[in-house]
Design a protein around this motif. Structure first.
Motif, PDB file in Angstrom:
ATOM      1  N   GLN A  46      23.968 -60.297 -43.609  1.00  0.00           N
ATOM      2  CA  GLN A  46      24.562 -61.142 -42.562  1.00  0.00           C
ATOM      3  C   GLN A  46      23.697 -61.128 -41.307  1.00  0.00           C
ATOM      4  OE1 GLN A  46      28.516 -59.543 -42.142  1.00  0.00           O
ATOM      5  NE2 GLN A  46      29.371 -60.929 -43.681  1.00  0.00           N
ATOM      6  N   GLU A  47      23.133 -59.980 -40.999  1.00  0.00           N
ATOM      7  CA  GLU A  47      22.256 -59.888 -39.836  1.00  0.00           C
ATOM      8  C   GLU A  47      20.996 -60.733 -40.039  1.00  0.00           C
ATOM      9  OE1 GLU A  47      20.831 -58.895 -36.065  1.00  0.00           O
ATOM     10  OE2 GLU A  47      22.844 -58.841 -36.931  1.00  0.00           O
ATOM     11  N   VAL A  48      20.450 -60.711 -41.239  1.00  0.00           N
ATOM     12  CA  VAL A  48      19.287 -61.567 -41.529  1.00  0.00           C
ATOM     13  C   VAL A  48      19.666 -63.037 -41.336  1.00  0.00           C
ATOM     14  CG1 VAL A  48      17.769 -62.419 -43.368  1.00  0.00           C
ATOM     15  CG2 VAL A  48      18.080 -59.963 -43.050  1.00  0.00           C
ATOM     16  N   ALA A  49      20.810 -63.426 -41.862  1.00  0.00           N
ATOM     17  CA  ALA A  49      21.253 -64.821 -41.734  1.00  0.00           C
ATOM     18  C   ALA A  49      21.444 -65.194 -40.259  1.00  0.00           C
ATOM     19  CB  ALA A  49      22.545 -65.034 -42.511  1.00  0.00           C
ATOM     20  N   ARG A  50      22.023 -64.278 -39.477  1.00  0.00           N
ATOM     21  CA  ARG A  50      22.228 -64.540 -38.051  1.00  0.00           C
ATOM     22  C   ARG A  50      20.882 -64.708 -37.345  1.00  0.00           C
ATOM     23  NH1 ARG A  50      22.003 -62.327 -33.427  1.00  0.00           N
ATOM     24  NH2 ARG A  50      21.373 -60.267 -34.112  1.00  0.00           N
ATOM     25  N   ARG A  51      19.935 -63.847 -37.671  1.00  0.00           N
ATOM     26  CA  ARG A  51      18.619 -63.941 -37.038  1.00  0.00           C
ATOM     27  C   ARG A  51      17.868 -65.197 -37.491  1.00  0.00           C
ATOM     28  NH1 ARG A  51      16.366 -57.703 -36.643  1.00  0.00           N
ATOM     29  NH2 ARG A  51      18.159 -56.921 -35.471  1.00  0.00           N
ATOM     30  N   GLN A  52      18.006 -65.560 -38.750  1.00  0.00           N
ATOM     31  CA  GLN A  52      17.368 -66.787 -39.227  1.00  0.00           C
ATOM     32  C   GLN A  52      17.954 -68.008 -38.512  1.00  0.00           C
ATOM     33  OE1 GLN A  52      18.110 -66.269 -43.437  1.00  0.00           O
ATOM     34  NE2 GLN A  52      16.014 -65.545 -43.816  1.00  0.00           N
ATOM     35  N   GLN A  53      19.264 -67.968 -38.266  1.00  0.00           N
ATOM     36  CA  GLN A  53      19.892 -69.066 -37.534  1.00  0.00           C
ATOM     37  C   GLN A  53      19.362 -69.128 -36.109  1.00  0.00           C
ATOM     38  OE1 GLN A  53      21.948 -71.499 -38.763  1.00  0.00           O
ATOM     39  NE2 GLN A  53      21.532 -72.422 -36.776  1.00  0.00           N
ATOM     40  N   ALA A  54      19.124 -67.983 -35.503  1.00  0.00           N
ATOM     41  CA  ALA A  54      18.556 -67.956 -34.149  1.00  0.00           C
ATOM     42  C   ALA A  54      17.157 -68.581 -34.140  1.00  0.00           C
ATOM     43  CB  ALA A  54      18.509 -66.524 -33.621  1.00  0.00           C
ATOM     44  N   VAL A  55      16.369 -68.335 -35.187  1.00  0.00           N
ATOM     45  CA  VAL A  55      15.043 -68.951 -35.298  1.00  0.00           C
ATOM     46  C   VAL A  55      15.190 -70.464 -35.427  1.00  0.00           C
ATOM     47  CG1 VAL A  55      12.995 -69.183 -36.766  1.00  0.00           C
ATOM     48  CG2 VAL A  55      13.887 -66.909 -36.233  1.00  0.00           C
ATOM     49  N   ARG A  56      16.107 -70.892 -36.278  1.00  0.00           N
ATOM     50  CA  ARG A  56      16.311 -72.347 -36.448  1.00  0.00           C
ATOM     51  C   ARG A  56      16.751 -72.991 -35.141  1.00  0.00           C
ATOM     52  NH1 ARG A  56      18.193 -70.519 -41.470  1.00  0.00           N
ATOM     53  NH2 ARG A  56      20.371 -70.464 -40.767  1.00  0.00           N
ATOM     54  N   ASP A  57      17.641 -72.332 -34.424  1.00  0.00           N
ATOM     55  CA  ASP A  57      18.109 -72.870 -33.141  1.00  0.00           C
ATOM     56  C   ASP A  57      16.962 -72.971 -32.141  1.00  0.00           C
ATOM     57  OD1 ASP A  57      20.645 -72.963 -34.262  1.00  0.00           O
ATOM     58  OD2 ASP A  57      21.385 -71.186 -33.176  1.00  0.00           O
ATOM     59  N   ALA A  58      16.125 -71.942 -32.081  1.00  0.00           N
ATOM     60  CA  ALA A  58      14.990 -71.956 -31.152  1.00  0.00           C
ATOM     61  C   ALA A  58      13.992 -73.047 -31.529  1.00  0.00           C
ATOM     62  CB  ALA A  58      14.318 -70.586 -31.124  1.00  0.00           C
ATOM     63  N   ARG A  59      13.776 -73.230 -32.818  1.00  0.00           N
ATOM     64  CA  ARG A  59      12.873 -74.308 -33.257  1.00  0.00           C
ATOM     65  C   ARG A  59      13.439 -75.678 -32.908  1.00  0.00           C
ATOM     66  NH1 ARG A  59      11.179 -71.668 -38.993  1.00  0.00           N
ATOM     67  NH2 ARG A  59       9.454 -70.421 -38.193  1.00  0.00           N
ATOM     68  N   ALA A  60      14.730 -75.838 -33.044  1.00  0.00           N
ATOM     69  CA  ALA A  60      15.367 -77.114 -32.688  1.00  0.00           C
ATOM     70  C   ALA A  60      15.227 -77.368 -31.187  1.00  0.00           C
ATOM     71  CB  ALA A  60      16.835 -77.109 -33.098  1.00  0.00           C
ATOM     72  N   THR A  61      15.387 -76.332 -30.386  1.00  0.00           N
ATOM     73  CA  THR A  61      15.221 -76.469 -28.935  1.00  0.00           C
ATOM     74  C   THR A  61      13.788 -76.858 -28.604  1.00  0.00           C
ATOM     75  OG1 THR A  61      16.952 -74.816 -28.547  1.00  0.00           O
ATOM     76  CG2 THR A  61      15.452 -75.246 -26.730  1.00  0.00           C
ATOM     77  N   LEU A  62      12.821 -76.248 -29.283  1.00  0.00           N
ATOM     78  CA  LEU A  62      11.417 -76.592 -29.067  1.00  0.00           C
ATOM     79  C   LEU A  62      11.155 -78.041 -29.477  1.00  0.00           C
ATOM     80  CD1 LEU A  62       8.515 -75.831 -28.326  1.00  0.00           C
ATOM     81  CD2 LEU A  62       8.241 -74.954 -30.662  1.00  0.00           C
ATOM     82  N   ALA A  63      11.700 -78.442 -30.607  1.00  0.00           N
ATOM     83  CA  ALA A  63      11.512 -79.826 -31.057  1.00  0.00           C
ATOM     84  C   ALA A  63      12.114 -80.805 -30.058  1.00  0.00           C
ATOM     85  CB  ALA A  63      12.140 -80.016 -32.435  1.00  0.00           C
ATOM     86  N   ASP A  64      13.255 -80.463 -29.496  1.00  0.00           N
ATOM     87  CA  ASP A  64      13.871 -81.319 -28.472  1.00  0.00           C
ATOM     88  C   ASP A  64      12.986 -81.416 -27.233  1.00  0.00           C
ATOM     89  OD1 ASP A  64      16.058 -81.761 -30.091  1.00  0.00           O
ATOM     90  OD2 ASP A  64      17.368 -80.330 -29.037  1.00  0.00           O
ATOM     91  N   ALA A  65      12.406 -80.276 -26.833  1.00  0.00           N
ATOM     92  CA  ALA A  65      11.529 -80.266 -25.656  1.00  0.00           C
ATOM     93  C   ALA A  65      10.296 -81.124 -25.901  1.00  0.00           C
ATOM     94  CB  ALA A  65      11.129 -78.833 -25.309  1.00  0.00           C
ATOM     95  N   ILE A  66       9.727 -81.025 -27.093  1.00  0.00           N
ATOM     96  CA  ILE A  66       8.547 -81.838 -27.429  1.00  0.00           C
ATOM     97  C   ILE A  66       8.924 -83.309 -27.451  1.00  0.00           C
ATOM     98  CG2 ILE A  66       6.909 -82.374 -29.276  1.00  0.00           C
ATOM     99  CD1 ILE A  66       6.945 -79.339 -29.953  1.00  0.00           C
ATOM    100  N   ALA A  67      10.085 -83.628 -28.009  1.00  0.00           N
ATOM    101  CA  ALA A  67      10.527 -85.029 -28.072  1.00  0.00           C
ATOM    102  C   ALA A  67      10.784 -85.577 -26.678  1.00  0.00           C
ATOM    103  CB  ALA A  67      11.789 -85.132 -28.924  1.00  0.00           C
ATOM    104  N   ARG A  68      11.387 -84.786 -25.795  1.00  0.00           N
ATOM    105  CA  ARG A  68      11.622 -85.241 -24.408  1.00  0.00           C
ATOM    106  C   ARG A  68      10.300 -85.493 -23.690  1.00  0.00           C
ATOM    107  NH1 ARG A  68      15.537 -81.247 -24.324  1.00  0.00           N
ATOM    108  NH2 ARG A  68      14.171 -79.882 -23.126  1.00  0.00           N
ATOM    109  N   GLU A  69       9.334 -84.592 -23.931  1.00  0.00           N
ATOM    110  CA  GLU A  69       8.035 -84.753 -23.284  1.00  0.00           C
ATOM    111  C   GLU A  69       7.340 -86.012 -23.795  1.00  0.00           C
ATOM    112  OE1 GLU A  69       3.897 -82.398 -23.528  1.00  0.00           O
ATOM    113  OE2 GLU A  69       5.587 -81.143 -22.900  1.00  0.00           O
ATOM    114  N   ALA A  70       7.444 -86.241 -25.119  1.00  0.00           N
ATOM    115  CA  ALA A  70       6.780 -87.415 -25.701  1.00  0.00           C
ATOM    116  C   ALA A  70       7.478 -88.703 -25.307  1.00  0.00           C
ATOM    117  CB  ALA A  70       6.744 -87.283 -27.220  1.00  0.00           C
ATOM    118  N   ALA A  71       8.762 -88.657 -25.058  1.00  0.00           N
ATOM    119  CA  ALA A  71       9.523 -89.867 -24.738  1.00  0.00           C
ATOM    120  C   ALA A  71       9.528 -90.164 -23.249  1.00  0.00           C
ATOM    121  CB  ALA A  71      10.963 -89.712 -25.230  1.00  0.00           C
TER     122      ALA A  71
END
Length: 165
Positions: A46-71
């Protein structure tokens, strides 16, 4: 469960009742150890799954930041561009740190799975040892029953011999 007298033998005279109780207790303890190991493995997963979700969330935030910068509409100030790049660099560093935490958690899962397998093996050994004593006890009981039957038959034969003229 099993009756015993001061000497530790059961009512039926079997001298290994104490050993039977010990083997049963060991098996019970090993079952509990296995249950604990399974629970620890599940918690680690469960801890691995929680940490993997944190990675996915951080990647989504980064993708949003890149998209905002590009737009971005129109010209961007140098200050805004530097701030955006710092934010992205901070997010990338955070993702890297989170991925390292995932790797650490996966190592913990592997160790817990190993401990779980060891607990399973210990339980199997304890069960095998208990079954060996149980088998011996059943052989003892069968032999006692045969001895009793033979004594009864001998007694009946003696009575029959005495009745003959």
């Amino acid at each position: 469960m099993y009756h015993r007298d001061v000497a530790g033998a059961g009512d039926d005279g079997y001298r290994l009742h104490a050993l039977r109780r010990i083997r049963e207790q060991q098996e019970s303890e090993r079952k509990q150890a296995l249950a604990d190991a399974i629970a620890a493995t599940a918690a680690a997963r469960q801890e691995v799954a929680r940490r993997q979700q944190a990675v996915r969330d951080a990647r989504a935030t980064l993708a949003d930041a890149i998209a905002r910068e590009a737009a971005g509409d129109g010209p961007v100030s140098a200050h805004a561009l530097v701030a955006s790049r710092r934010y992205r660099a901070r997010l990338e560093a955070e993702i890297e740190a989170l991925e390292q935490r995932v790797a650490e958690a996966e190592k913990i899962v592997a160790a817990r799975e190993q401990a779980e397998e060891e607990a399973r093996a210990a339980l199997a050994d304890a069960a095998r040892e208990r079954m060996a004593v149980d088998k011996h006890y059943e052989q003892y009981r069968r032999q006692r029953a045969r001895d009793r039957a033979r004594k009864e038959e001998d007694a009946a034969d003696d009575i029959a011999q005495r009745r003959k003229p």
